[in-house]
Design a protein around this motif. Structure first.
Motif, PDB file in Angstrom:
ATOM      1  N   MET A 160       0.807  -1.219   0.000  1.00 20.37           N
ATOM      2  CA  MET A 160       0.000   0.000   0.000  1.00 20.37           C
ATOM      3  C   MET A 160       0.843   1.273   0.000  1.00 20.37           C
ATOM      4  N   SER A 169      -6.828   2.772  -1.909  1.00 20.16           N
ATOM      5  CA  SER A 169      -7.403   1.555  -1.322  1.00 20.16           C
ATOM      6  C   SER A 169      -8.216   0.810  -2.373  1.00 20.16           C
ATOM      7  N   GLU A 215      -0.907  -4.464   3.127  1.00 23.72           N
ATOM      8  CA  GLU A 215      -2.234  -4.817   3.634  1.00 23.72           C
ATOM      9  C   GLU A 215      -2.464  -6.303   3.451  1.00 23.72           C
ATOM     10  N   ARG A 304      -3.196  -3.849   8.295  1.00 22.03           N
ATOM     11  CA  ARG A 304      -2.053  -3.242   7.613  1.00 22.03           C
ATOM     12  C   ARG A 304      -0.865  -3.250   8.557  1.00 22.03           C
TER      13      ARG A 304
END
Length: 330
Positions: A160, A169, A215, A304
């Motif tokens: 991420m 996202s 993530e 995460r």
């Protein structure tokens, strides 16, 4: 299930014993080896990744492709052992005078490990503290994934953020995972991946390193895994423990995570609805990351993990030799 692992980075191999695997579970070395290959790929991989060609061997606990219910014995041979077999030999003999390490590197376990265990050669510390150990953990994870697959559960992950370059996202974690598999930095968004690579190149040009955030999503999770009955059996706590046990990890968050501390409660907590057609309680959001009270709530588990920049730098940091007490640049 639980496991113990052993082995040094430049020793003969890495091994693990996995207890609590049910009998009759289909497992193959081929499936686990595919994950070991994935571990060794990616942009900017280190020299050790190019040396080793990791392959798992089941020493016990598996027969004809299925587990027996006994503890599993897993083994990965270190190819680089041939270059270290005299230095790392287990047989009695005089202390090695080759590749002795007395200069601790900032950001590593070198100094604290040497002090705790009374070692004058820091190699005794770094050989086990090394991230090389994660190879056998990937293999153990492969066994766990095989078990989850029996319940149609999947564990996927993707990058991420690298060095402040953040990806949007994803709406669909499974699709994001498929896209990430095609990326050298395991990012699901191609444009962000290009910027991440540019950021890595810029850091390397300055002799520096970068951290990042990845993530992990677990899909098709039933309600009721974990418990609030004891503190150490809360599933969120156990997952955080597992993530933080990986070398260089510095933070974990679930769902909205740290952002929830900056929001009003009305913006954070997921409303509960009842679907008459399916007879199920449902949520339209997943700010909790699939966990409430240490128990899964039927939503995907979303966590995460933040990784610090690699501590091995081209730009040296200040340190002190443990024998001479003289300063040096590590």
């Amino acid at each position: 299930m639980r496991y113990l692992n052993a082995g040094e980075s430049h020793g003969r191999g890495l091994m693990a014993v996995v207890e609590g695997v049910p009998s009759g579970l289909p497992v193959t070395a081929e499936e686990i080896n595919s994950d070991l290959i994935r571990r060794q790929g990616g942009y900017g991989r280190g020299g050790r990744m190019r040396i080793e060609k990791d392959r798992i061997e089941f020493i016990c606990g598996v027969r004809k492709g299925k587990t027996l219910g006994n503890p599993l014995g897993l083994l990965i041979w270190n190819k680089d052992w041939e270059n270290w077999k005299d230095i790392m030999a287990s047989e009695p003999g005089p202390p090695s005078t080759e590749r002795v390490v007395t200069r601790p590197r900032p950001g590593h376990a070198d100094l604290v490990g040497a002090i705790k265990y009374g070692h004058r050669d820091i190699r005794n510390v770094l050989e086990k503290a090394s991230a090389r150990e994660t190879a056998i953990r990937v293999a153990i994870g492969g066994v766990a994934k095989s078990l989850l697959a029996q319940f149609d559960m999947r564990v996927v992950s993707y990058t991420m953020d690298i060095g402040g370059v953040a990806a949007p996202s994803p709406n669909d974690p499974l699709m994001a995972y498929e896209h990430a598999e095609q990326s050298d930095v395991r990012c699901h968004d191609p444009e962000t991946a290009k910027k991440m690579i540019e950021q890595i190149r810029a850091a390397k040009h300055k002799g520096d390193s970068l951290g990042g955030i990845f993530e992990v999503v677990v899909t098709n999770v039933p309600i009721g895994l974990g418990t609030y009955a004891q503190w150490d059996r809360r599933l969120g706590a156990r997952l955080a423990f597992a993530a933080m046990s990986i070398q260089a990890m510095k933070g974990v968050e679930f769902g909205m995570g740290f952002e929830s501390a900056r929001r009003f409660g009305s913006e954070v907590h997921d409303d509960i609805y009842f679907d008459k057609a399916t007879g199920q309680f449902i949520r339209k959001s997943n700010n909790a990351g699939g966990l409430e009270g240490g128990i899964t709530n039927g939503q995907p588990i979303v966590l995460r993990v933040a990784m610090k920049p690699i501590a091995t730098l081209y730009t040296p940091k200040d340190s002190v030799d443990i024998e001479t007490k003289e300063p040096f640049e590590a």
